[in-house]
Every structure is written in structure tokens, then in C-alpha cells.
Design an enzyme around this catalytic site. Structure first.
Site, PDB file in Angstrom:
ATOM      1  N   HIS A   1      -2.198  -9.883   4.676  1.00  0.00           N
ATOM      2  CA  HIS A   1      -2.163  -9.121   5.915  1.00  0.00           C
ATOM      3  C   HIS A   1      -0.714  -8.926   6.353  1.00  0.00           C
ATOM      4  CE1 HIS A   1      -2.801  -8.034  10.116  1.00  0.00           C
ATOM      5  NE2 HIS A   1      -4.012  -7.657   9.738  1.00  0.00           N
TER       6      HIS A   1
ATOM      7  N   GLU B   1      -3.895  -0.981   4.560  1.00  0.00           N
ATOM      8  CA  GLU B   1      -3.482  -1.275   5.923  1.00  0.00           C
ATOM      9  C   GLU B   1      -2.116  -0.610   6.167  1.00  0.00           C
ATOM     10  OE1 GLU B   1      -2.699  -5.337   8.457  1.00  0.00           O
ATOM     11  OE2 GLU B   1      -2.077  -5.295   6.369  1.00  0.00           O
TER      12      GLU B   1
END
Length: 131
Positions: A14, A91
Site C-alpha cells: 500500500h 492504486e
């Protein structure tokens, strides 16, 4: 610990872990993915680029570097797990908390590039299984 708690999935790579204060490198994320797979965990791995990288035309190059670091760490027998036990989440870092979102065309361009990269660098099966 996660195995003991019967947690089947983990999210790795992430953007918040790749940025300060953690500064997790592509290689470190690759090792974490391999470690998770070794222990039977399925992985959602996040990939994405900054606004500067996108504007300079390097979005796919950056994402391919992130994916290569994972592929380098995963045992060849694990390559068939791409798309089922190793799921890629695009992302776009430049869109997080900015109010700007990736257009469908931008996301589709990245998705197509990822599938093409998987086909040429991991397996056609993994590419086809990736959505």
C-alpha cells in the site's frame, strides 16, 4: 499470527507503507509477498504511481518495476497463483485524498499494461486470470 487467526488475505505494498516513515521498497514488498505466500496467505498487492511519474509518462514503467520485484521473489511454482492468490490492486497514488480520480480510460490503460506485462514476464495463465 495471521495464520493462527485464520486470516486468509493480506494487503501489501500500500502507498502508505511505501512512503515515509516506512519507506518500503519494491524489493521489500516482493519479499513480503513471497513470505505471505510461503505461509499460505493470499495477497492483495497494491501498485501505483505518483502524479510526477504519471505526468512524465513513466506510470507503466514504475508499475512494472513494482511487479518485477514481486515476480523476482515468488518461486516459479507460485507464478500460477497470480490472479487467484496474488491479486493486483491498481492504486494511483496521485488520486489518493486529492479529489481527483483516475478516469476509466486511465485505469483501463494501466490494467491492459499489467496484463500484457504478466503475459510476457510471469505467465499467460496469470495474465488471463487477472482482472
Amino acid at each position: 499470527m495471521l495464520e493462527d487467526m485464520k486470516v486468509p488475505w493480506v494487503v501489501l505494498g500500500h502507498s502508505e507503507r511505501r512512503a515515509p516513515p516506512f519507506n518500503e521498497s519494491n524489493e521489500f514488498v516482493g519479499k513480503k509477498v513471497a513470505h505471505a505466500r510461503f505461509h499460505g496467505l493470499s495477497v492483495i498487492v497494491c501498485v501505483g504511481e505518483t502524479l510526477e511519474q504519471r505526468e512524465s509518462g513513466r506510470a507503466l514503467e514504475v508499475i512494472f518495476e513494482q511487479l518485477q520485484a514481486i515476480a523476482d521473489e515468488i518461486d516459479d511454482r507460485e507464478h500460477s497463483s497470480w490472479g487467484s492468490q496474488v491479486v493486483i490492486a491498481y492504486e494511483p497514488i496521485w488520486a489518493i485524498g486529492t479529489g481527483v480520480v483516475a478516469t476509466p480510460e486511465q485505469a483501463q490503460e494501466i490494467h491492459a499494461g499489467i496484463r500484457q506485462w504478466l503475459s510476457g514476464n510471469v505467465s499467460g495463465e496469470g495474465s488471463q486470470a487477472t482482472r
